[in-house]
Design a protein around this motif. Structure first.
Motif, PDB file in Angstrom:
ATOM      1  N   LYS A  67       0.865  -1.303  -0.086  1.00  0.00           N
ATOM      2  CA  LYS A  67      -0.007  -0.004  -0.128  1.00  0.00           C
ATOM      3  C   LYS A  67       0.949   1.120   0.158  1.00  0.00           C
ATOM      4  N   VAL A  68       2.169   1.131   0.669  1.00  0.00           N
ATOM      5  CA  VAL A  68       2.712   2.420   0.745  1.00  0.00           C
ATOM      6  C   VAL A  68       3.881   2.498  -0.068  1.00  0.00           C
ATOM      7  N   THR A  69       5.053   1.690   0.046  1.00  0.00           N
ATOM      8  CA  THR A  69       6.252   1.606  -0.736  1.00  0.00           C
ATOM      9  C   THR A  69       5.936   1.342  -2.030  1.00  0.00           C
ATOM     10  N   ALA A  70       5.258   0.359  -2.389  1.00  0.00           N
ATOM     11  CA  ALA A  70       4.895  -0.045  -3.926  1.00  0.00           C
ATOM     12  C   ALA A  70       4.407   1.140  -4.581  1.00  0.00           C
ATOM     13  N   ARG A  74       5.588   3.052  -7.877  1.00  0.00           N
ATOM     14  CA  ARG A  74       4.837   3.210  -9.125  1.00  0.00           C
ATOM     15  C   ARG A  74       4.965   4.628  -9.540  1.00  0.00           C
ATOM     16  N   ALA A  75       4.569   5.470  -8.672  1.00  0.00           N
ATOM     17  CA  ALA A  75       4.208   6.825  -8.974  1.00  0.00           C
ATOM     18  C   ALA A  75       5.790   7.497  -9.490  1.00  0.00           C
ATOM     19  N   SER A  86      11.783  16.167 -13.035  1.00  0.00           N
ATOM     20  CA  SER A  86      12.837  15.793 -12.248  1.00  0.00           C
ATOM     21  C   SER A  86      12.830  16.057 -10.894  1.00  0.00           C
ATOM     22  N   GLY A  87      12.412  16.946 -10.406  1.00  0.00           N
ATOM     23  CA  GLY A  87      12.004  17.922  -9.023  1.00  0.00           C
ATOM     24  C   GLY A  87      11.202  16.614  -8.376  1.00  0.00           C
ATOM     25  N   LEU A  88      10.051  16.280  -8.990  1.00  0.00           N
ATOM     26  CA  LEU A  88       9.006  15.438  -8.532  1.00  0.00           C
ATOM     27  C   LEU A  88       9.584  13.819  -8.551  1.00  0.00           C
ATOM     28  N   TYR A  89      10.345  13.476  -9.358  1.00  0.00           N
ATOM     29  CA  TYR A  89      10.944  12.398  -9.347  1.00  0.00           C
ATOM     30  C   TYR A  89      11.899  12.195  -8.071  1.00  0.00           C
ATOM     31  N   GLN A  90      12.868  12.939  -8.026  1.00  0.00           N
ATOM     32  CA  GLN A  90      13.825  13.251  -6.737  1.00  0.00           C
ATOM     33  C   GLN A  90      13.002  13.128  -5.533  1.00  0.00           C
ATOM     34  N   THR A  91      11.910  13.964  -5.342  1.00  0.00           N
ATOM     35  CA  THR A  91      11.071  13.988  -4.160  1.00  0.00           C
ATOM     36  C   THR A  91      10.472  12.445  -3.964  1.00  0.00           C
ATOM     37  N   VAL A  95      10.925   9.995  -0.598  1.00  0.00           N
ATOM     38  CA  VAL A  95       9.956   9.462   0.024  1.00  0.00           C
ATOM     39  C   VAL A  95       9.776   7.921   0.001  1.00  0.00           C
ATOM     40  N   GLU A  96      10.215   7.287  -1.059  1.00  0.00           N
ATOM     41  CA  GLU A  96      10.221   5.973  -1.143  1.00  0.00           C
ATOM     42  C   GLU A  96      11.422   5.249  -0.246  1.00  0.00           C
ATOM     43  N   LEU A  97      12.425   6.075  -0.221  1.00  0.00           N
ATOM     44  CA  LEU A  97      13.707   5.568   0.699  1.00  0.00           C
ATOM     45  C   LEU A  97      13.002   5.451   2.005  1.00  0.00           C
ATOM     46  N   GLU A  98      12.367   6.622   2.444  1.00  0.00           N
ATOM     47  CA  GLU A  98      11.900   6.891   3.872  1.00  0.00           C
ATOM     48  C   GLU A  98      10.689   5.615   4.302  1.00  0.00           C
ATOM     49  N   ALA A  99      10.000   5.378   3.242  1.00  0.00           N
ATOM     50  CA  ALA A  99       8.933   4.397   3.316  1.00  0.00           C
ATOM     51  C   ALA A  99       9.737   2.859   3.439  1.00  0.00           C
TER      52      ALA A  99
END
Length: 163
Positions: A67-70, A74-75, A86-91, A95-99
Protein backbone atom coordinates in the motif's frame (compact mmCIF):
# COMPACT_ATOMS: atom_id res chain seq x y z
CA UNK A 1 9.78 1.96 16.35
CA UNK A 2 13.28 3.24 15.68
CA UNK A 3 14.02 4.07 12.06
CA UNK A 4 17.75 4.27 12.79
CA UNK A 5 18.90 0.77 13.69
CA UNK A 6 21.63 -1.75 12.81
CA UNK A 7 19.45 -3.35 10.11
CA UNK A 8 19.09 -0.01 8.33
CA UNK A 9 22.86 0.53 8.45
CA UNK A 10 23.46 -2.98 7.10
CA UNK A 11 20.86 -2.49 4.34
CA UNK A 12 22.42 0.77 3.14
CA UNK A 13 25.94 -0.65 3.03
CA UNK A 14 25.05 -4.01 1.56
CA UNK A 15 22.59 -2.72 -1.06
CA UNK A 16 25.14 -0.14 -2.23
CA UNK A 17 27.32 -2.95 -3.54
CA UNK A 18 26.69 -2.95 -7.33
CA UNK A 19 26.26 -6.70 -7.75
CA UNK A 20 24.03 -6.91 -4.66
CA UNK A 21 21.76 -4.12 -5.87
CA UNK A 22 21.41 -5.69 -9.33
CA UNK A 23 20.64 -9.13 -7.89
CA UNK A 24 18.10 -7.73 -5.41
CA UNK A 25 16.33 -5.81 -8.16
CA UNK A 26 16.26 -8.92 -10.37
CA UNK A 27 14.58 -10.81 -7.53
CA UNK A 28 12.13 -7.96 -6.92
CA UNK A 29 11.23 -7.35 -10.56
CA UNK A 30 11.43 -10.91 -11.86
CA UNK A 31 10.30 -12.94 -8.87
CA UNK A 32 8.16 -10.56 -6.84
CA UNK A 33 10.37 -10.78 -3.75
CA UNK A 34 10.71 -7.91 -1.33
CA UNK A 35 14.18 -6.37 -1.32
CA UNK A 36 13.66 -5.48 2.33
CA UNK A 37 12.78 -9.07 3.25
CA UNK A 38 15.92 -10.19 1.42
CA UNK A 39 18.09 -7.67 3.24
CA UNK A 40 16.49 -8.63 6.56
CA UNK A 41 17.21 -12.32 5.89
CA UNK A 42 20.84 -11.52 5.06
CA UNK A 43 21.24 -9.34 8.15
CA UNK A 44 19.72 -12.04 10.35
CA UNK A 45 22.35 -14.47 9.09
CA UNK A 46 25.05 -11.99 10.10
CA UNK A 47 23.47 -11.99 13.56
CA UNK A 48 23.39 -15.80 13.68
CA UNK A 49 19.61 -15.90 13.42
CA UNK A 50 17.32 -17.93 11.21
CA UNK A 51 14.77 -16.10 9.04
CA UNK A 52 11.27 -16.79 10.27
CA UNK A 53 8.44 -14.26 10.15
CA UNK A 54 5.10 -15.35 11.58
CA UNK A 55 2.03 -14.94 9.39
CA UNK A 56 0.58 -11.93 11.22
CA UNK A 57 3.82 -9.95 11.10
CA UNK A 58 4.39 -10.96 7.49
CA UNK A 59 0.90 -9.72 6.56
CA UNK A 60 1.39 -6.40 8.36
CA UNK A 61 4.70 -5.75 6.62
CA UNK A 62 3.36 -6.94 3.25
CA UNK A 63 0.43 -4.52 3.55
CA UNK A 64 2.82 -1.64 4.22
CA UNK A 65 4.98 -2.70 1.29
CA UNK A 66 2.01 -3.03 -1.08
CA UNK A 67 0.00 0.00 0.00
CA UNK A 68 2.79 2.46 0.75
CA UNK A 69 6.22 1.56 -0.60
CA UNK A 70 5.08 -0.01 -3.88
CA UNK A 71 2.59 2.81 -4.53
CA UNK A 72 5.31 5.41 -4.15
CA UNK A 73 7.62 3.32 -6.37
CA UNK A 74 4.96 3.11 -9.10
CA UNK A 75 4.46 6.90 -8.97
CA UNK A 76 8.23 7.48 -9.11
CA UNK A 77 8.64 5.18 -12.10
CA UNK A 78 5.66 6.81 -13.82
CA UNK A 79 7.26 10.28 -13.75
CA UNK A 80 10.82 9.09 -14.46
CA UNK A 81 12.15 10.68 -17.61
CA UNK A 82 9.11 12.92 -18.11
CA UNK A 83 9.85 16.46 -19.11
CA UNK A 84 9.94 18.95 -16.23
CA UNK A 85 9.39 16.19 -13.66
CA UNK A 86 12.92 15.72 -12.33
CA UNK A 87 12.12 17.54 -9.07
CA UNK A 88 9.05 15.39 -8.45
CA UNK A 89 11.04 12.28 -9.36
CA UNK A 90 13.72 13.13 -6.78
CA UNK A 91 11.09 13.88 -4.14
CA UNK A 92 9.36 10.56 -4.76
CA UNK A 93 12.72 8.77 -4.64
CA UNK A 94 13.40 10.30 -1.21
CA UNK A 95 9.92 9.44 0.07
CA UNK A 96 10.24 5.88 -1.25
CA UNK A 97 13.51 5.45 0.63
CA UNK A 98 11.83 6.72 3.82
CA UNK A 99 8.99 4.21 3.33
CA UNK A 100 11.55 1.44 2.89
CA UNK A 101 13.32 2.57 6.05
CA UNK A 102 10.03 2.31 7.95
CA UNK A 103 9.48 -1.17 6.50
CA UNK A 104 12.94 -2.26 7.61
CA UNK A 105 12.20 -0.87 11.07
CA UNK A 106 9.15 -3.17 11.17
CA UNK A 107 11.37 -6.10 10.30
CA UNK A 108 13.93 -5.02 12.89
CA UNK A 109 11.30 -5.16 15.62
CA UNK A 110 10.92 -8.89 14.91
CA UNK A 111 14.58 -9.64 15.60
CA UNK A 112 14.23 -10.43 19.29
CA UNK A 113 11.73 -13.19 18.48
CA UNK A 114 14.41 -15.07 16.56
CA UNK A 115 16.88 -16.95 18.73
CA UNK A 116 20.61 -16.78 18.10
CA UNK A 117 22.12 -20.01 16.81
CA UNK A 118 25.34 -20.76 18.63
CA UNK A 119 28.40 -21.55 16.51
CA UNK A 120 26.52 -21.29 13.23
CA UNK A 121 28.01 -21.23 9.75
CA UNK A 122 27.04 -17.71 8.63
CA UNK A 123 27.44 -18.47 4.92
CA UNK A 124 25.15 -21.51 5.19
CA UNK A 125 22.66 -19.57 7.30
CA UNK A 126 22.74 -16.75 4.74
CA UNK A 127 21.91 -19.23 1.98
CA UNK A 128 19.15 -20.92 3.99
CA UNK A 129 17.63 -17.55 4.91
CA UNK A 130 17.54 -16.54 1.25
CA UNK A 131 15.76 -19.80 0.43
CA UNK A 132 13.27 -19.12 3.23
CA UNK A 133 12.44 -15.70 1.77
CA UNK A 134 11.95 -17.10 -1.73
CA UNK A 135 9.78 -20.02 -0.68
CA UNK A 136 9.96 -23.62 -1.85
CA UNK A 137 7.95 -23.01 -5.03
CA UNK A 138 10.33 -20.49 -6.61
CA UNK A 139 11.13 -20.93 -10.29
CA UNK A 140 14.51 -21.95 -11.66
CA UNK A 141 15.07 -18.33 -12.81
CA UNK A 142 14.42 -17.11 -9.28
CA UNK A 143 16.75 -19.72 -7.82
CA UNK A 144 19.44 -18.60 -10.28
CA UNK A 145 18.90 -14.98 -9.19
CA UNK A 146 19.12 -16.08 -5.55
CA UNK A 147 22.41 -17.81 -6.30
CA UNK A 148 23.69 -14.63 -7.99
CA UNK A 149 22.70 -12.62 -4.92
CA UNK A 150 24.31 -15.12 -2.59
CA UNK A 151 27.59 -14.94 -4.52
CA UNK A 152 27.46 -11.13 -4.63
CA UNK A 153 26.89 -10.92 -0.88
CA UNK A 154 29.66 -13.41 -0.18
CA UNK A 155 32.04 -11.22 -2.18
CA UNK A 156 30.74 -7.97 -0.63
CA UNK A 157 30.97 -9.28 2.94
CA UNK A 158 34.70 -9.68 2.50
CA UNK A 159 34.91 -5.89 2.09
CA UNK A 160 32.26 -4.81 4.61
CA UNK A 161 32.68 -4.70 8.36
CA UNK A 162 30.69 -7.25 10.33
CA UNK A 163 27.32 -6.20 11.70
Amino acid sequence: MSLQNPLWDFALKTYSEPDVEAACLALQNGCGLSVNAILFALWLAEQGREYHVDAAAHEQIAQWQNKVTASIRRARLHVRGQRDMSGLYQTLKTVELEAEQAELAMFYQLTEQMPVIADCDVALLRYNNLLAVSGPESSSDCRENLENLYQAVQKAQQKLEPF
